[in-house]
Design an enzyme around this catalytic site. Structure first.
Site, mmCIF file in Angstrom:
data_model
loop_
_atom_site.group_PDB
_atom_site.id
_atom_site.type_symbol
_atom_site.label_atom_id
_atom_site.label_comp_id
_atom_site.label_asym_id
_atom_site.label_seq_id
_atom_site.Cartn_x
_atom_site.Cartn_y
_atom_site.Cartn_z
ATOM 1 N N ARG A 105 0.825 -1.214 0.000
ATOM 2 C CA ARG A 105 0.000 0.000 0.000
ATOM 3 C C ARG A 105 0.858 1.264 0.000
ATOM 4 N NH1 ARG A 105 -5.363 -1.180 3.795
ATOM 5 N NH2 ARG A 105 -6.070 -3.000 2.612
ATOM 6 N N ASN A 148 2.142 -5.678 -2.599
ATOM 7 C CA ASN A 148 0.723 -5.921 -2.374
ATOM 8 C C ASN A 148 -0.042 -4.597 -2.376
ATOM 9 O OD1 ASN A 148 -1.651 -7.589 -1.333
ATOM 10 N ND2 ASN A 148 -1.453 -6.075 0.297
ATOM 11 N N GLU A 149 -1.063 -4.516 -3.201
ATOM 12 C CA GLU A 149 -1.999 -3.388 -3.194
ATOM 13 C C GLU A 149 -1.280 -2.040 -3.325
ATOM 14 O OE1 GLU A 149 -4.404 -3.906 0.321
ATOM 15 O OE2 GLU A 149 -5.345 -5.716 -0.453
ATOM 16 N N ASP A 150 -0.342 -1.988 -4.254
ATOM 17 C CA ASP A 150 0.413 -0.758 -4.426
ATOM 18 C C ASP A 150 -0.294 0.233 -5.353
ATOM 19 O OD1 ASP A 150 2.559 -1.414 -2.703
ATOM 20 O OD2 ASP A 150 3.304 -2.810 -4.197
ATOM 21 N N ARG A 203 -0.007 -9.027 -6.161
ATOM 22 C CA ARG A 203 -1.450 -8.970 -5.988
ATOM 23 C C ARG A 203 -1.944 -7.521 -6.020
ATOM 24 N NH1 ARG A 203 -5.114 -7.471 -2.452
ATOM 25 N NH2 ARG A 203 -7.192 -8.280 -2.896
#
Length: 834
Positions: free
Chosen positions: A402, A438-440, A477
């Protein structure tokens, strides 16, 4: 020739060194230098494993002088390692968990048996930034809460005053907010602080083996093959710049300990990573989830400075993702049946003891899983060892979570964390994918959601991973604009939770299949408040079909968001089980699907979810934070497990309800071909399992309960083995209205610990079985609440589950009074004594 990845790692270390010079810090050595010479963390000896003799102080101190001379202003407490200083406050319902300094101090008795040898401190991991001092000298700093690191303290020990019988050691752990250190503060998990993994003291010769990497491959490239090659590569730790001759012995042993290859050679001391041996293994025993065969490689290095021995395990296997199709292991299709793990446990936070880690991973395997994603950071060597032994394929991930692309220091730290993870976990055959992030693509992330910058840095991370390890896949992801960069990609699909309905799951998979060359579905599931059940779960009736089936920000709970079960549903175990059931039945019918990983195996803490039924806990686990199984665990077992099992839904459902004579559903989750149900001793019939007959794969009955007490028993069989399960419960026919009062009573005792239960009744004294009110437990007297556990029965603030809530009290050999309150309802009290 040195292996290419060592050059890359040196290049990034050089970049980090510039940062270190600017901040006057010293770099950690590669952790692989020490790990091979130590005993396993589960059985470490006192001379190597520094678990005892520590004191801890929470707060800021003015360096090592105050650590050792400021007892009048700092109150220290004795602790044992591993220790996380958020073990109690991680899910406090009233106050965010502590972010700041935590100091540790101990004294080392140094007795180096190696002539002219080096003294090393090895940290398996510490959060999140660590500064290490020997006496008053800082021997180094490490940025990152999850990778291993080592400091050579030989010179610092020699410089310590000779009059001291032991050497003072102090470690500052700092989990304060830091924009230059991943993961970001937007991450949906706690960034814990402390020495939460083991610390070791080791003695090595002045010239020793820093790392040994084994690279297996098949001789002809055909899968499977009749022979495999194992190349052995090694790096030296050579602070004395020795250039003389080194004698090497390399031995390969099979799982039974039989030596199947032995190579002896002499060569001059080398720089970088070099191939030191290669051997052919005939008819190799391949590693797989069903048969996790492990080989051992022993390397002995002898120089004028002494002998160094390294022991590493490895496995031989071949992994393949068919383009737009399934996953294959050793040439055969294998559906990845997975879950995901955070390092977190009730009462310990990140410092989960080794025995509990082993129990947790055994529960994963017993559920029938063959795959696990370790998110969102490098996890301990023990976890990877257990995956190797149990047969669990692994996606392990760098902590780029994130976040956009930060400044130069952030980039250096992020690269090095990926490099260290690969270097330290290279030999584990369970590992098939290196996660890049993840979820960048998270809205509002720091410093900006700059797609160009994120894609550029993602390509850099992808290239680094492939340079260091060309044998494994890279993965990512949820970052759709970067989906073509890694080898394997997972979009966000949460049909039936954050949006849409779960019956849309198959169509969502098919849509993504056409767009992604190598597709695996990572993260799906539902939150469930343990012990909350429903006769007819509030589901997706309000959720529109055809919605985008990904998670919103944050958690689809913001005002004005489209209807979603995550916001509008009942968070019952009943609904979660139905969703699991539907997803699993779909997955096993799709021959092209590589697999998936449900989110997550165990409930864990998060600073972002204070309004959850258990505050500050992500409740998507199939077990609670203390490893109490939820009903969902058995849904997965019924699809995945080999051992015969049968489980009647509702073991934590003490009171069911409905009209007298009304038919109610009974669901049995089982992997057996047939099952017979008995209600109050009478057979309700036999059902045959059919995975596509939703719900419960056809193992369901509509029966009429008697008012009051009822007993259910199921008998099922598979391959000549009979299994059974039974439960008892009450059936309430009286209707109720909103809660008006509480009853608070002691329901169980174990020595000095008493369990109390609050029960909500309406104005007529009828149990309010759908009550979800938030309640608060309190205590006056000599006892203490066992709270902040992050469980349905271990939080002083919690939502009711079917009109009930529990908590435990430690009496402390005295009397106390417990209370329960909730807005708009009269409080209740009970006296508790030892």
């Amino acid at each position: 020739m040195p292996h290419s990845f060592h050059f890359s790692r040196r290049r990034f270390i050089k970049s980090i060194a510039a940062v270190a010079a600017a901040t006057q810090t010293k770099l950690a050595l590669p952790a692989s230098l020490v790990r091979p010479v130590l005993a396993n963390a589960e059985a470490c000896s006192a001379s190597q494993c520094l678990d005892s003799g520590w004191e801890y102080y929470r707060g800021a101190l003015d360096g090592p002088w105050e650590v050792w001379r400021g007892d009048e202003i700092a109150v220290w407490k004795e602790v044992a390692l591993p220790h996380c200083f958020n073990d109690y406050d991680a899910c406090d319902p009233d106050t965010p968990y502590y972010r700041g300094h935590g100091w540790y101090r101990s004294r080392l008795s140094i007795a180096n048996p190696v002539k002219d040898g080096r003294v090393l401190l090895y940290f398996e991991g510490a959060g999140q930034t660590s500064h290490v001092y020997v006496d008053r000298a800082m021997v180094g700093s490490h940025v990152g809460g999850y990778d291993e690191f080592v400091f050579d303290i030989t010179d610092a020990v020699a410089a310590a005053p000779a009059s001291k019988s032991s050497v003072p050691l102090a470690v500052l752990c700092d989990n304060s907010e830091n924009l230059e250190r991943p993961p970001s503060d937007l991450s949906d998990f706690s960034l814990y602080g402390g020495l939460y993994r083991h610390v070791h003291l080791a003695y090595v010769p002045a010239v020793s083996l820093e790392a040994v990497h084994i690279v297996p491959s098949f001789v002809t490239g055909a899968i499977p093959d009749s022979a495999a090659t194992a190349k052995v590569k090694a790096r030296l730790y050579n602070p004395v710049k020795f250039s003389g001759s080194a004698a090497l012995i390399v031995e390969i042993a099979d799982a039974a300990g039989k030596i199947i290859a032995r190579i002896e050679k002499s060569l001059a001391a080398w720089d970088g990573e070099a191939e030191i041996a290669s051997t052919t293994i005939a008819s190799p025993a391949l590693w797989s989830p069903a048969h996790p065969n492990l080989y051992t490689c022993n390397v002995t290095l002898t120089t004028a400075y002494g002998k160094s021995v390294v022991k590493e395990r490895f496995g031989i296997r071949h992994a393949e993702f068919v383009d737009y199709g399934p996953f294959k292991l050793n040439g055969e299709r294998l559906l990845l049946r997975g879950t995901q793990r955070h390092m977190d446990h009730a009462g310990f936070a990140a410092a989960e003891p080794d025995a509990l880690i082993r129990t947790e991973m055994e529960l994963v395997k017993a559920m029938g899983a063959n795959f696990i994603r370790l998110g969102h950071y490098q996890q301990s060597k023990l976890v990877l060892d257990l995956c190797d032994e149990l047969g669990l394929l692994v996606w392990e991930e760098a902590p780029w979570c994130r976040s956009g692309v930060g400044d130069e220091k952030w980039q250096d730290h992020t690269r090095l964390m990926l490099a260290n993870m690969i270097d330290q976990h290279f030999n584990h055959p369970s590992l098939i994918m290196w996660g890049l992030g993840n979820e960048d693509d998270w809205p509002g992330e720091y410093p900006a959601l700059d797609q160009t910058a994120i894609c550029g840095f993602m390509r850099e991370m992808n290239s680094l991973a492939h340079e260091m390890d060309p044998s494994r896949f890279t993965s990512l992801r949820r970052c759709d604009f970067a989906r073509d960069i890694p080898d394997v990609y997972s979009p966000s699909i949460w049909a039936g939770w954050y949006s849409g309905v779960y019956t849309e799951y198959e169509s969502a998979l098919e849509k993504q299949r056409a767009q992604i060359k190598r597709f695996v579905h990572i993260e799906w599931g539902a939150d469930s408040h343990a012990r909350r059940h429903a006769e007819m779960p509030e589901s997706a009736a309000k959720a529109p079909f055809g919605a985008d089936l990904f998670e919103n920000t944050p958690d689809s709970l913001e005002k004005g968001a489209r209807a979603a079960v995550s916001r509008d549903g009942d968070w019952s175990e009943t609904y979660a089980c139905d969703l699991f059931d539907w997803y699993l039945k779909v997955q096993e019918t799709l021959p092209w699907l590589a697999g998936s990983a449900q989110w997550a195996f165990k409930d864990f803490t998060t600073p972002l979810r204070v309004e959850n039924p258990v505050p500050r806990v992500n409740q998507k686990g199939v077990i609670e934070r203390d490893m109490t199984k939820k009903e969902g665990y058995f849904v997965f077992q019924s699809y995945w497990a080999e051992e015969p099992m049968a489980h009647i839904y509702g073991h934590t459902w003490p009171v069911r309800w409905g009209a007298e004579g009304q038919a109610r559903i009974v669901k049995v989750y089982s992997n057996c071909a047939t099952a017979e149900l008995f209600l109050n001793g009478a057979s309700a019939g036999t059902r045959r399992r059919n995975s596509q007959d939703f719900p419960a794969a056809g193992l369901r009955w509509m029966v009429k309960f008697a008012p009051g007490k009822n007993h259910l028993r199921v008998v099922a069989g598979k391959n000549g083995v009979t299994v059974s399960d039974e439960i008892e419960f009450q059936y309430q026919t009286a209707k109720w209205s909103k809660p008006a009062r509480f009853s608070l009573a002691q329901i169980a005792r174990d020595k000095d610990v008493v369990i109390i239960e609050a029960t909500a009744f309406d104005a007529k004294g009828v149990l309010s079985l759908d009550a979800k009110n938030v309640v608060r437990f309190s205590l006056a007297g000599s006892g203490s609440l066992i709270d902040n556990q992050g469980t349905s029965t271990g939080s002083r603030v919690v939502q009711l589950y079917n009109g009930r809530a529990r908590i435990s009290v430690r009496c402390n050999d005295g009397a106390c009074t417990a209370g329960v309150t909730s807005e708009g309802i009269a409080p209740a009290f009970v006296s508790v004594s030892a």
